[in-house]
Design an enzyme around this catalytic site. Structure first.
Site, PDB file in Angstrom:
ATOM      1  N   THR A 131       9.362   7.089  42.324  1.00 54.68           N
ATOM      2  CA  THR A 131       8.102   7.568  42.896  1.00 54.68           C
ATOM      3  C   THR A 131       8.300   8.197  44.274  1.00 54.68           C
ATOM      4  O   THR A 131       9.236   7.833  44.999  1.00 54.68           O
ATOM      5  CB  THR A 131       7.121   6.381  43.015  1.00 54.68           C
ATOM      6  N   ASP A 132       7.368   9.075  44.658  1.00 52.92           N
ATOM      7  CA  ASP A 132       7.415   9.640  46.012  1.00 52.92           C
ATOM      8  C   ASP A 132       7.029   8.607  47.074  1.00 52.92           C
ATOM      9  O   ASP A 132       7.265   8.816  48.266  1.00 52.92           O
ATOM     10  CB  ASP A 132       6.509  10.881  46.119  1.00 52.92           C
ATOM     11  N   GLU A 133       6.443   7.466  46.629  1.00 47.64           N
ATOM     12  CA  GLU A 133       5.978   6.474  47.622  1.00 47.64           C
ATOM     13  C   GLU A 133       7.132   5.841  48.396  1.00 47.64           C
ATOM     14  O   GLU A 133       6.917   5.242  49.442  1.00 47.64           O
ATOM     15  CB  GLU A 133       5.145   5.383  46.939  1.00 47.64           C
ATOM     16  N   TYR A 156       4.878  -2.572  46.249  1.00 48.98           N
ATOM     17  CA  TYR A 156       5.266  -1.709  45.120  1.00 48.98           C
ATOM     18  C   TYR A 156       6.343  -0.717  45.545  1.00 48.98           C
ATOM     19  O   TYR A 156       7.411  -0.625  44.932  1.00 48.98           O
ATOM     20  CB  TYR A 156       4.040  -0.957  44.571  1.00 48.98           C
ATOM     21  N   LYS A 160      10.307  -0.306  44.416  1.00 46.15           N
ATOM     22  CA  LYS A 160      10.862   0.913  43.805  1.00 46.15           C
ATOM     23  C   LYS A 160      12.013   1.452  44.676  1.00 46.15           C
ATOM     24  O   LYS A 160      13.032   1.908  44.158  1.00 46.15           O
ATOM     25  CB  LYS A 160       9.782   1.986  43.644  1.00 46.15           C
TER      26      LYS A 160
HETATM   27  P1  NAD Z   1       2.403   1.909  33.571  1.00 52.04           P
HETATM   28  O1  NAD Z   1       2.038   0.729  34.389  1.00 52.04           O
HETATM   29  O2  NAD Z   1       1.343   2.700  32.904  1.00 52.04           O
HETATM   30  O3  NAD Z   1       3.436   1.473  32.431  1.00 52.04           O
HETATM   31  C1  NAD Z   1       4.507   0.601  32.670  1.00 52.04           C
HETATM   32  C2  NAD Z   1       5.082   0.183  31.328  1.00 52.04           C
HETATM   33  O4  NAD Z   1       6.180  -0.713  31.590  1.00 52.04           O
HETATM   34  C3  NAD Z   1       4.088  -0.585  30.443  1.00 52.04           C
HETATM   35  O5  NAD Z   1       4.169  -0.129  29.109  1.00 52.04           O
HETATM   36  C4  NAD Z   1       4.548  -2.029  30.554  1.00 52.04           C
HETATM   37  O6  NAD Z   1       4.265  -2.797  29.400  1.00 52.04           O
HETATM   38  C5  NAD Z   1       6.049  -1.844  30.756  1.00 52.04           C
HETATM   39  N1  NAD Z   1       6.644  -3.002  31.444  1.00 52.04           N
HETATM   40  C6  NAD Z   1       6.195  -3.597  32.586  1.00 52.04           C
HETATM   41  N2  NAD Z   1       6.971  -4.644  32.894  1.00 52.04           N
HETATM   42  C7  NAD Z   1       7.948  -4.704  31.946  1.00 52.04           C
HETATM   43  C8  NAD Z   1       9.046  -5.574  31.732  1.00 52.04           C
HETATM   44  N3  NAD Z   1       9.286  -6.599  32.557  1.00 52.04           N
HETATM   45  N4  NAD Z   1       9.849  -5.353  30.676  1.00 52.04           N
HETATM   46  C9  NAD Z   1       9.600  -4.314  29.830  1.00 52.04           C
HETATM   47  N5  NAD Z   1       8.566  -3.470  29.971  1.00 52.04           N
HETATM   48  C10 NAD Z   1       7.738  -3.659  31.024  1.00 52.04           C
HETATM   49  O7  NAD Z   1       3.287   2.824  34.538  1.00 52.04           O
HETATM   50  P2  NAD Z   1       3.367   4.412  34.666  1.00 52.04           P
HETATM   51  O8  NAD Z   1       2.303   4.874  35.566  1.00 52.04           O
HETATM   52  O9  NAD Z   1       3.508   4.991  33.325  1.00 52.04           O
HETATM   53  O10 NAD Z   1       4.751   4.548  35.457  1.00 52.04           O
HETATM   54  C11 NAD Z   1       5.983   4.602  34.749  1.00 52.04           C
HETATM   55  C12 NAD Z   1       7.117   4.753  35.755  1.00 52.04           C
HETATM   56  O11 NAD Z   1       6.936   5.949  36.511  1.00 52.04           O
HETATM   57  C13 NAD Z   1       7.193   3.605  36.774  1.00 52.04           C
HETATM   58  O12 NAD Z   1       8.547   3.343  37.003  1.00 52.04           O
HETATM   59  C14 NAD Z   1       6.524   4.183  38.016  1.00 52.04           C
HETATM   60  O13 NAD Z   1       7.050   3.579  39.174  1.00 52.04           O
HETATM   61  C15 NAD Z   1       6.908   5.631  37.906  1.00 52.04           C
HETATM   62  N6  NAD Z   1       5.966   6.596  38.537  1.00 52.04           N
HETATM   63  C16 NAD Z   1       4.630   6.552  38.263  1.00 52.04           C
HETATM   64  C17 NAD Z   1       3.775   7.512  38.809  1.00 52.04           C
HETATM   65  C18 NAD Z   1       2.287   7.524  38.523  1.00 52.04           C
HETATM   66  O14 NAD Z   1       1.558   8.315  39.126  1.00 52.04           O
HETATM   67  N7  NAD Z   1       1.779   6.716  37.603  1.00 52.04           N
HETATM   68  C19 NAD Z   1       4.296   8.499  39.674  1.00 52.04           C
HETATM   69  C20 NAD Z   1       5.657   8.484  39.947  1.00 52.04           C
HETATM   70  C21 NAD Z   1       6.490   7.560  39.359  1.00 52.04           C
HETATM   71  O1  DAU Z   2       2.594   8.737  44.286  1.00 50.88           O
HETATM   72  C1  DAU Z   2       3.022   8.177  43.080  1.00 50.88           C
HETATM   73  C2  DAU Z   2       2.298   6.877  42.829  1.00 50.88           C
HETATM   74  O2  DAU Z   2       0.950   7.215  42.501  1.00 50.88           O
HETATM   75  C3  DAU Z   2       2.917   6.046  41.721  1.00 50.88           C
HETATM   76  O3  DAU Z   2       4.215   5.645  42.091  1.00 50.88           O
HETATM   77  C4  DAU Z   2       2.064   4.805  41.416  1.00 50.88           C
HETATM   78  O4  DAU Z   2       2.611   4.101  40.313  1.00 50.88           O
HETATM   79  C5  DAU Z   2       0.662   5.261  41.093  1.00 50.88           C
HETATM   80  O5  DAU Z   2      -0.165   4.135  40.886  1.00 50.88           O
HETATM   81  C6  DAU Z   2       0.086   6.139  42.212  1.00 50.88           C
HETATM   82  O6  DAU Z   2      -0.153   5.367  43.399  1.00 50.88           O
HETATM   83  P1  DAU Z   2      -1.504   5.527  44.276  1.00 50.88           P
HETATM   84  O7  DAU Z   2      -1.706   4.286  45.030  1.00 50.88           O
HETATM   85  O8  DAU Z   2      -1.488   6.813  45.015  1.00 50.88           O
HETATM   86  O9  DAU Z   2      -2.572   5.679  43.068  1.00 50.88           O
HETATM   87  P2  DAU Z   2      -4.035   5.068  42.839  1.00 50.88           P
HETATM   88  O10 DAU Z   2      -4.592   5.747  41.640  1.00 50.88           O
HETATM   89  O11 DAU Z   2      -4.045   3.588  42.876  1.00 50.88           O
HETATM   90  O12 DAU Z   2      -4.825   5.579  44.117  1.00 50.88           O
HETATM   91  C7  DAU Z   2      -4.946   6.952  44.423  1.00 50.88           C
HETATM   92  C8  DAU Z   2      -5.721   7.066  45.725  1.00 50.88           C
HETATM   93  O13 DAU Z   2      -7.078   6.639  45.491  1.00 50.88           O
HETATM   94  C9  DAU Z   2      -5.192   6.172  46.826  1.00 50.88           C
HETATM   95  O14 DAU Z   2      -5.311   6.834  48.070  1.00 50.88           O
HETATM   96  C10 DAU Z   2      -6.106   4.952  46.795  1.00 50.88           C
HETATM   97  C11 DAU Z   2      -7.435   5.533  46.339  1.00 50.88           C
HETATM   98  N1  DAU Z   2      -8.284   4.626  45.532  1.00 50.88           N
HETATM   99  C12 DAU Z   2      -7.734   4.015  44.446  1.00 50.88           C
HETATM  100  C13 DAU Z   2      -8.481   3.148  43.661  1.00 50.88           C
HETATM  101  C14 DAU Z   2      -7.866   2.473  42.470  1.00 50.88           C
HETATM  102  C15 DAU Z   2      -9.621   4.425  45.853  1.00 50.88           C
HETATM  103  O15 DAU Z   2     -10.140   5.010  46.841  1.00 50.88           O
HETATM  104  N2  DAU Z   2     -10.366   3.561  45.099  1.00 50.88           N
HETATM  105  C16 DAU Z   2      -9.848   2.923  44.008  1.00 50.88           C
HETATM  106  O16 DAU Z   2     -10.594   2.130  43.361  1.00 50.88           O
END
Ligand code: NAD
Ligand code: DAU
Length: 350
Positions: A131-133, A156, A160
């Site tokens: 992730t970019d975080e 988180y 990562k």
């Molecule tokens: P998600 O939470 O939707 O899915 C995670 C998946 O991992 C689920 O299917 C869950 O069952 C599985 N999982 C969790 N713990 C596990 C374990 N102990 N063993 C096996 N499986 C397990 O997540 P996502 O948003 O699809 O993110 C996927 C990946 O991409 C993560 O590594 C996250 O850090 C990264 N990522 C997410 C975003 C985003 O915006 N969502 C952005 C950048 C990177």
């Molecule tokens: O940047 C990549 C990341 O983006 C991934 O690595 C994470 O897995 C993914 O969850 C996401 O993280 P964020 O914290 O940016 O996403 P989230 O959707 O939780 O929140 C987006 C923005 O909205 C953040 O500034 C917090 C705000 N927010 C979020 C929720 C859930 C609200 O204002 N209210 C809310 O209820």
């Protein structure tokens, strides 16, 4: 037949990656390993579950002996590792779970790969999806580059960042072929409604308050999930070993502007008067340690590997809203039971 292990393939991004690989590479066998936590949902990939080149493995990456056993049994050639605990708010309530899955789970996979690939890393690859975080928070100017120093703030992002360091350490210490990508915020179909966009679409539909953290001034760079999956595909096949690639949407929005776009689109979709959904906006206590701004510079990926986002945001958000509106049953199934308790624990005292 070449064998790729994809972890977390029942989750949001993982399901799009599994679908892309299963349908694009019929001569490669895709194993999808997922624990099916609250975020994992086999409905996300029901369309490809009976493909000849696909096998689902239910298991936990934290369980070292189990991970070792599946690597020995199936002799995977490569790993694309997405399984993780992924929600920042949950990491604030329960950091240890993030250490276990994101750090210990990643090291278990690295150990199992090192064990079965030993002395022969030819045509092997451990691809870690991150992730970019990990780069921390930007001010008004600048963008994250691959060379930006790590500065994670939430449990988180700290977990990562730690997993990224372990993956690089296995490359530097043992010569394991690795590649890492760090992506910005994804949106699109199948995202669990704890994240901003699906949560707000769902709340608007049910006429529930829209909890905006702080003043809604935080900025995120949004990328359509299928474009992330396409980037993973090109990096997996053509990325340089040992390298990091940033993936972003060149699509920055303050939360409040983004929410207003969603509200207007939902008013149209639901046949409500313009401005109706915006009345649901409720400012609530800010997230602890809330990063102000993320913005990704994806020039390396675009110039080296000829990738670019395929969708403009207007088109992507419309597709996304349509998908959630057309898949009410999917939303109902995952928001019954445990979700209700999560929601009241997370939001009732804000
Ligand atoms: P998600 O939470 O939707 O899915 C995670 C998946 O991992 C689920 O299917 C869950 O069952 C599985 N999982 C969790 N713990 C596990 C374990 N102990 N063993 C096996 N499986 C397990 O997540 P996502 O948003 O699809 O993110 C996927 C990946 O991409 C993560 O590594 C996250 O850090 C990264 N990522 C997410 C975003 C985003 O915006 N969502 C952005 C950048 C990177
Ligand atoms: O940047 C990549 C990341 O983006 C991934 O690595 C994470 O897995 C993914 O969850 C996401 O993280 P964020 O914290 O940016 O996403 P989230 O959707 O939780 O929140 C987006 C923005 O909205 C953040 O500034 C917090 C705000 N927010 C979020 C929720 C859930 C609200 O204002 N209210 C809310 O209820």
């Amino acid at each position: 037949m070449k064998k790729i292990l994809i972890t977390g393939g029942a989750g949001f991004i993982g399901s799009h990656v599994v679908r892309l690989f299963v349908t694009t590479y019929p001569d490669v066998h895709i194993f999808n390993l997922d624990k099916l936590t609250y975020a994992g949902n086999l409905e996300n990939i029901s369309d490809i579950e009976s493909a000849a080149n696909y096998t689902f493995l239910k298991g936990d990456i934290v369980d070292g002996p189990y991970i070792q056993s599946i690597f020995e049994e199936h002799q995977f050639d490569s790993v694309i590792h997405l399984a993780a605990e992924s929600h920042v708010d949950r990491s604030i309530s329960n950091p240890l779970e993030f250490v276990m899955t994101n750090v210990v789970g990643t090291v278990n996979l690295l150990n199992a790969a090192k064990h079965i690939w030993k002395d022969n890393f030819e045509n092997k690859l451990f691809y870690h999806v991150s992730t970019d975080e990990v780069y921390g928070s930007l001010g008004e100017e600048g963008m994250f580059l691959e060379s930006t120093a790590y500065d994670p703030h939430s449990p988180y992002s700290a977990s990562k960042a730690s997993s990224d360091h372990f993956v690089r350490a296995y490359s530097d210490t043992y010569g394991m072929p690795i590649v890492i990508s760090n992506c910005s915020n994804n949106y699109g179909p199948n995202q669990f409604p704890e994240k901003l966009i699906p949560l707000f679409i769902n709340n608007i539909r049910s006429n529930k308050p829209l909890p905006v953290y702080g003043k809604g001034e935080n900025i995120r760079d949004w990328l359509f999930v299928v474009d992330h999956a396409r980037a993973i595909d090109v990096i997996f096949h053509n990325g340089r070993q040992g390298e990091t690639y940033n993936i972003g949407g060149e699509n920055e929005w303050t939360n409040i502007d983004l929410i207003q776009v969603i509200c207007k689109a939902m008013d149209k979709k639901l046949g409500r008067e313009t401005g109706e959904s915006e009345k649901l906006i409720t400012y609530v206590t800010d997230r602890a340690g809330h990063d102000l701004r993320y913005a990704i510079d994806s020039n390396k990926l675009m110039t080296e590997l000829d990738w670019k986002p395929s969708l403009q945001f207007e088109e992507g958000i419309e597709k996304t809203i349509n998908w959630y509106m057309d898949n009410e049953e999917w939303m109902k199934n995952i928001t019954s039971g445990d979700y209700q308790k999560y929601y009241s624990d997370m939001y009732q005292d804000r």
